[in-house]
Design an enzyme around this catalytic site. Structure first.
Site, short mmCIF file in Angstrom:
data_model
loop_
_atom_site.label_atom_id
_atom_site.label_comp_id
_atom_site.label_asym_id
_atom_site.label_seq_id
_atom_site.Cartn_x
_atom_site.Cartn_y
_atom_site.Cartn_z
N GLY B 43 69.42 -16.85 -25.69
CA GLY B 43 70.18 -15.60 -25.86
C GLY B 43 70.87 -15.62 -27.21
O GLY B 43 70.43 -16.31 -28.14
N ARG B 338 89.55 -5.21 -18.74
CA ARG B 338 88.66 -5.06 -17.58
C ARG B 338 89.31 -5.49 -16.27
O ARG B 338 89.13 -4.83 -15.25
CB ARG B 338 87.41 -5.89 -17.83
CG ARG B 338 86.59 -5.30 -18.94
CD ARG B 338 85.42 -6.16 -19.29
NE ARG B 338 84.60 -5.45 -20.29
CZ ARG B 338 83.54 -5.96 -20.87
NH1 ARG B 338 83.16 -7.19 -20.60
NH2 ARG B 338 82.86 -5.26 -21.75
#
Lengths: 253, 646
Positions: B43, B338
């Site tokens: 990634g 969040r």
């Protein structure tokens, strides 16, 4: 709003033990599928059913299940990624199918993508094409400020349109010539539009096209099928740009 | 403490990284080409590290379970990447990014690491632009920015709603260049299942070829884990289906300690669960909160009508809408971090104000933004996200508000690393989401991409050089030694044991059941009681798993069921550690909310006196409780205070 339940659907699925074996269609019936489920969730249910019968589940490629990783790769009822436009297989939902439907599921059919097992194909050829030149030759570090070179918004936007390619292979799998031109064009065009990529544009276009030819992908005859089936709606105008880049490069030789 | 040495350099905060770089060892070009590095995962962190190390001259071998490095789940990050460029002239700085990240993480991250992250953030943007990443630009041709949660400035760079994809393709293209040069050997469809330790140092891995089923040995002078997070322990999450914690977990069992396993991020804006056939959850980018307003009805009867389907959102006039984030947090409004937004959504739904048939959804409404800016501008900003939403839900968000609900998204916890990103096993590094280091108890939006690329492009290439400078005399690693043999046998035996159970239930069956235990007991609100329940239920389910698992298919061939079985087996053990960690931490901080520890207004309440530490767990054996070590967190540059976004 609760989703409707499909009481029964019939699946005709391509089964192939490995690359060397001959494959064939098997027919399965499955029941009670919510129309809110995705197509791949429906296949999960089929696989649970097969496992409970002690049978091997259907092998299919999938990962992010949100349309961006490019892993899923199914021919559904004769179309790459199924009957909806501009989506990957994982974004296809069962509300697209009716009660009692028969659905045919196949792997990509393309010489450049040999089947590994059932619905899984080997897309290593796309890797090799990018390795041939799909990059800007810069090392990490020693880079000027990101705002040092202004790039006109239209060019940046068009580069982004091309860069949206997810490398799924639907273009080559759909093309009657098994041509990978849309895939190659997306990368060549993205980088040719940006000042950073222009420096080695000629070398890139030649090297990537040569690798594509070497790997047995066919020629482009402008049928436009790739653009129709591309889940990211990448335009064949990028193929036109690839052709221009290629000719320019060849003229310099 | 003897066991844990974070190796934080001396000196003032702003000079630590420069001083450190000046002091650490460097390997000469002639020696670099004799040294091998294994990187697990491709990634943003693994891909950028692989390319950068290969450019330096090391011989790099990469592994990914996907069929291409380009498909790693970083690709799915939507909204953007933070960098302290101050291009918008809104008073951003390295210090402000550092401060907001520490505060956003609820004062549970290491100062020195976070400062370094902010320091290198600007170079990441430069690097990506040079690679041809098509970031969004203004008409003048310069880079555009937008705002993200928990920040008072606009510092987020983006490429439409596909920023992760574009950054990953940049790193992947840099990898491809090195693959072509023969400096990276990329193994795709390979899963790393163990780390090999020789004389106390990481010297290789054992991997399974997912196509042939063969188990293979690979040696190197150093091993880097960049395997992402373990959010899939919850079964339903925004992670990709294949994301797993196995390589990191096996490293833990080989001696790498695990930091803050219970710190999990629950993302507030995901598409709600549609039913029990659901396989994963889809995130709607946080960037949507720039222009979308979150609300539920003010009146309970309106909520009930929405749940029954007798009313629609458009039937509820503005004055009857409760924009609860704007009401509770006037300073940050819809752009609170969040964890705060997730808890607030849960609070409203638990109180009976949910807006869909399950009562577990709130509205994210673009009506107001479309009125202010026009359809075209909103389409330009979020077009692909709106399309994705419509495809999944069959509802057009231009005409009807989105329905969203929190879902598991990211794990702040991970392998413990020192300032050099090395785990407690010498020569074993962990980068990106795989480590615990930079986000404390809550990660800010657009900071995962920043951390992955900071680690891979600009931090690891320096710090691993220091370690490898002492390895230049070490010859190529011999993979025929007893350590490799033992590790290979360990992997084979473990898989065979799972394969031979021959029970009746699939790996997915157990994975789903585990997910329900986790979500119900170690989800958004945790109590002593729920955690003790979880520990009991996980143990019972695990016992059933080892008695009744059924793995069909061939052992030595492509077998997705066997892959899943091994991952689920590791998730069971990880789940147990998460529960123990959450039980130990009797405070609320960031994403970890212990209901015993909240303020009168329902906000998370930290207990700095007792818990201002990183929980670092050491494996002691399969049936032995792990040992807790504590890395005390020292704040010299920031005043620790109760977090407020009001």
């Amino acid at each position: 709003m609760a989703d409707k339940i499909l009481k029964e659907i019939t699946l005709k699925v391509w089964r192939q033990k490995d690359a060397k074996s001959k494959g064939k269609f098997e027919t399965y019936k499955i029941h009670n599928i919510s129309q809110g489920s995705s197509f791949l969730e429906m296949l999960d249910i089929l696989n649970e059913q097969l496992v409970s019968e002690g049978k091997e589940p259907v092998a299919f490629d999938h990962d992010c299940r949100e349309g961006i990783c490019g892993t899923c790769s199914l021919f559904v009822d004769g179309r790459a990624h199924g009957p909806d436009d501009d989506v990957t297989t994982c974004q296809l939902h069962m509300r697209r199918f009716d009660e009692g439907a028969t659905i045919t599921i196949e792997p990509w059919r393309c010489g450049g993508f040999p089947v590994i097992k059932d619905l899984i194909v080997n897309r290593g050829a796309y890797e090799q094409i990018l390795q041939a030149g799909g990059y800007v030759s810069v090392n990490t570090g020693g880079i000027p400020d990101g705002n040092a070179i202004p790039i006109p918004k239209p060019a940046a936007d068009e580069a982004m349109d091309a860069a949206a390619c997810i490398g799924c292979g639907a273009c080559a799998a759909t093309c009657k010539n098994s041509s990978a031109m849309l895939f190659v064009a997306a990368k060549v065009s993205q980088l040719a539009l940006l000042p950073q990529g222009k420096v080695e544009a000629a070398r890139r276009a030649k090297a990537m096209v040569a690798k594509m030819d070497e790997l047995g992908f066919g020629a482009c005859t402008n049928t436009g099928a790739c653009e129709m089936e591309c889940p990211k709606s990448i335009s064949i105008e990028h193929i036109a740009r690839l052709n221009r880049e290629f000719i320019k490069a060849k003229l310099k030789d | 403490m003897a066991v844990l040495d974070a190796k934080i350099p001396e000196g003032p905060l702003k000079d630590k990284w420069s001083n450190h770089k000046a002091k650490i060892g460097v390997v000469s070009p002639a020696n670099k080409k004799k040294l091998d590095v294994i990187i697990v995962g491709t990634g943003l962190a693994g891909g950028s590290a692989a390319a950068s190390l290969a450019e330096l001259g090391y011989n790099v071998t990469t592994f990914c379970y996907q069929d291409s490095p380009r498909r790693a789940h970083s690709i799915a990050a939507q909204g953007g990447i933070n960098a302290a460029k101050n291009y918008t002239n809104d008073n951003d700085s390295v210090y402000r990014l550092f401060y907001e990240t520490i505060k956003g993480g609820d004062y549970r991250a290491r100062e020195a690491n976070v400062y370094r992250l902010a320091e290198v953030s600007g170079s990441i943007i430069d690097q990506c632009v040079a690679q041809g990443v098509p970031f969004a630009r203004d008409y003048g041709g310069l880079l555009a920015n937008r705002s993200f949660g928990g920040a008072l400035v606009s510092r987020t760079f983006y490429a439409r709603g596909q920023t992760g994809q574009q950054l990953l393709l940049g790193a992947y293209s840099a990898m491809n260049r090195q693959i072509a040069k023969g400096k990276i050997k990329s193994y795709t469809r390979h899963e790393v299942l163990d780390v090999v330790i020789v004389d106390g140092k990481a010297r290789g891995v054992i991997a399974r070829d997912l196509v042939t089923g063969k188990i293979e040995r690979f040696g190197a002078h150093a091993v880097v884990l960049a395997t992402g997070g373990y959010g899939n322990v919850f079964f339903l999450s925004t992670n990709a289906m294949g994301c797993n914690g196995s390589a990191a977990w096996q490293a833990y069992k080989r001696g790498a300690m695990f930091g803050n396993p219970c710190f999990v991020q629950i993302h507030p804006t995901c598409i709600p669960v549609h039913g029990d056939q659901q396989s994963k959850l889809t995130l709607m980018s946080e960037s949507l909160r720039n222009d979308g307003r979150v609300w539920v009805p003010k009146k309970k009867e309106d909520a009930e009508a929405l749940q029954k389907g007798t009313k629609t959102a458009n039937d509820i006039p503005d004055e009857d809408r409760d924009f609860y984030l704007e009401r509770r947090y006037p300073a940050f409004g819809n752009l609170v971090p969040r964890d705060v937004a997730s808890r607030a959504a849960k609070e409203r739904c638990d109180a009976g104000y949910g807006v869909n048939n399950t009562g577990k959804a709130v509205f994210l409404d673009f009506k107001y933004a479309i009125k202010e800016f026009g359809h075209k501008v909103i389409e330009e900003r979020y077009g692909n996200l709106f399309q994705m939403y419509q495809k999944i839900t069959d509802v057009d968000p231009y005409n009807y508000p989105m329905m969203i609900y929190p879902a598991i998204h990211y794990t702040m916890g991970g392998l413990w690393v020192d300032y050099n990103l090395m785990t407690t096993v010498p020569g074993l590094y962990a980068i990106g989401e795989c480590n615990f280091s930079d986000h404390g108890a809550n990660r800010l939006g657009a900071s995962a991409l920043m951390q992955g690329l900071a680690d891979g492009y600009f931090i690891l290439p320096y710090t691993i050089g220091d370690y490898l400078s002492k390895e230049i005399q070490t010859p190529k690693i011999d993979t025929t030694t007893k350590e490799f043999e033992e590790a290979e046998k360990h992997v084979t035996d473990r898989l065979k044991a799972l394969y031979d159970i021959k029970g009746t239930k699939s790996p997915d069956h157990f994975h789903k059941a585990l997910g329900i235990i986790m979500w119900d007991n170690i989800g958004m609100g945790r109590t002593k009681e729920s955690l003790e329940t979880a520990i009991k239920e996980i143990a019972a389910l695990k016992k059933e798993f080892y008695k009744d698992l059924r793995v069909v298919g061939d052992f030595t061939a492509m077998n997705n069921e066997l892959e899943k079985a091994a991952r689920v087996a590791d998730f069971f053990e990880l789940a147990e550690l998460m529960a123990h960690d959450a039980l130990d931490r009797n405070e609320s901080c960031g994403g970890h909310c212990r209901l015993e520890s909240v303020t009168e207004e329902g906000e998370a309440k930290r207990d700095d006196e007792n818990y201002k530490y990183v929980s670092v767990w050491e494996y002691k054996g399969d049936d032995v409780a792990p040992e807790l070590h504590k890395e005390e967190l020292v704040y010299e540059n920031i005043k620790v205070q109760q977090r407020s976004y009001k």
